[in-house]
Design a protein around this motif. Structure first.
Motif, PDB file in Angstrom:
ATOM      1  N   ILE A 139      -0.895   4.750   7.492  1.00  9.46           N
ATOM      2  CA  ILE A 139      -0.055   3.555   7.608  1.00  9.46           C
ATOM      3  C   ILE A 139       1.213   3.699   6.760  1.00  9.46           C
ATOM      4  CG2 ILE A 139      -1.227   2.249   5.805  1.00  9.46           C
ATOM      5  CD1 ILE A 139       0.090   0.827   9.119  1.00  9.46           C
ATOM      6  N   GLU A 192       3.523   6.188   8.650  1.00 10.74           N
ATOM      7  CA  GLU A 192       4.165   5.554   9.804  1.00 10.74           C
ATOM      8  C   GLU A 192       5.266   4.594   9.365  1.00 10.74           C
ATOM      9  OE1 GLU A 192       3.782   6.173  13.100  1.00 10.74           O
ATOM     10  OE2 GLU A 192       2.520   7.816  12.406  1.00 10.74           O
ATOM     11  N   LEU A 194       4.161  -1.871  14.178  1.00 10.47           N
ATOM     12  CA  LEU A 194       2.883  -1.527  13.553  1.00 10.47           C
ATOM     13  C   LEU A 194       1.907  -2.702  13.517  1.00 10.47           C
ATOM     14  CD1 LEU A 194       4.200   0.650  10.577  1.00 10.47           C
ATOM     15  CD2 LEU A 194       3.148   1.438  12.699  1.00 10.47           C
ATOM     16  N   HIS A 203       3.458  -1.087   1.912  1.00  7.19           N
ATOM     17  CA  HIS A 203       3.076   0.270   2.325  1.00  7.19           C
ATOM     18  C   HIS A 203       4.221   1.253   2.091  1.00  7.19           C
ATOM     19  CE1 HIS A 203      -0.848  -0.695   3.842  1.00  7.19           C
ATOM     20  NE2 HIS A 203      -0.380  -1.588   4.720  1.00  7.19           N
TER      21      HIS A 203
END
Length: 164
Positions: free
Chosen positions: A113, A116, A135, A145
């Motif tokens: 995550i 990405e 996402l 993140h």
């Protein structure tokens, strides 16, 4: 009269004639050589009555042949040079390529995550809102993140090597 004598007598006349046709000194020199090569092969088969007009006729046909050939040849710059920026040297491009490979190797070490999120926002240029919707995350969660992923990348760069 042998070809050496013919060459010495008429080289300048043939050259000037071809220069007047093509307007390029180096091309005129090449065509002059081609003219005398053709004359050398033809002089024994059928000796001309008048040498200078015969040579100029060969020169003219040599020029015409060259022009026909050059129309068929279209030199274009290969596509593989078009990606190179004008001001950068090859070493700099290679170094950037190695840096990019190292970055992608370090990104592989992040949680999926985080990877990405960083790829979408930092590399592909998506806004936080666009990346969050792609996402299926809350925008603040996405930012968290990204923050944690960047911190991990900094740690990996400080170590100076890619961990396996």
């Amino acid at each position: 009269m042998d070809i050496q004598q013919v060459y010495k007598l008429y080289i300048h006349d043939v050259y000037r004639y071809l220069l007047s046709l093509c307007k390029d000194e180096s091309l005129a020199e090449d065509l002059t050589q081609d003219t005398f090569i053709k004359a050398y092969t033809a002089i024994e088969k059928s000796p001309p009555e008048s040498m200078k007009p015969w040579l100029l006729k060969i020169a003219y046909h040599t020029f015409i042949d060259y022009m026909r050939r050059s129309k068929r040849i279209h030199l274009e710059e290969p596509d593989y040079f078009s990606f190179l920026p004008a001001g950068e040297r090859t070493e700099e491009l290679a170094h950037k390529g190695f840096e990019k490979e190292e970055l992608y190797d370090m990104l592989k070490q992040l949680k999926p995550i985080q990877r990405e999120a960083i790829l979408l926002c930092d590399i592909q240029g998506y806004s936080y809102k666009e990346a969050a919707s792609k996402l299926l995350l809350n925008e603040n969660t996405l930012k968290t993140h990204i923050f944690r992923g960047r911190g991990k990348l900094r740690q990996l760069y400080k170590k100076g090597s890619v961990l396996e």
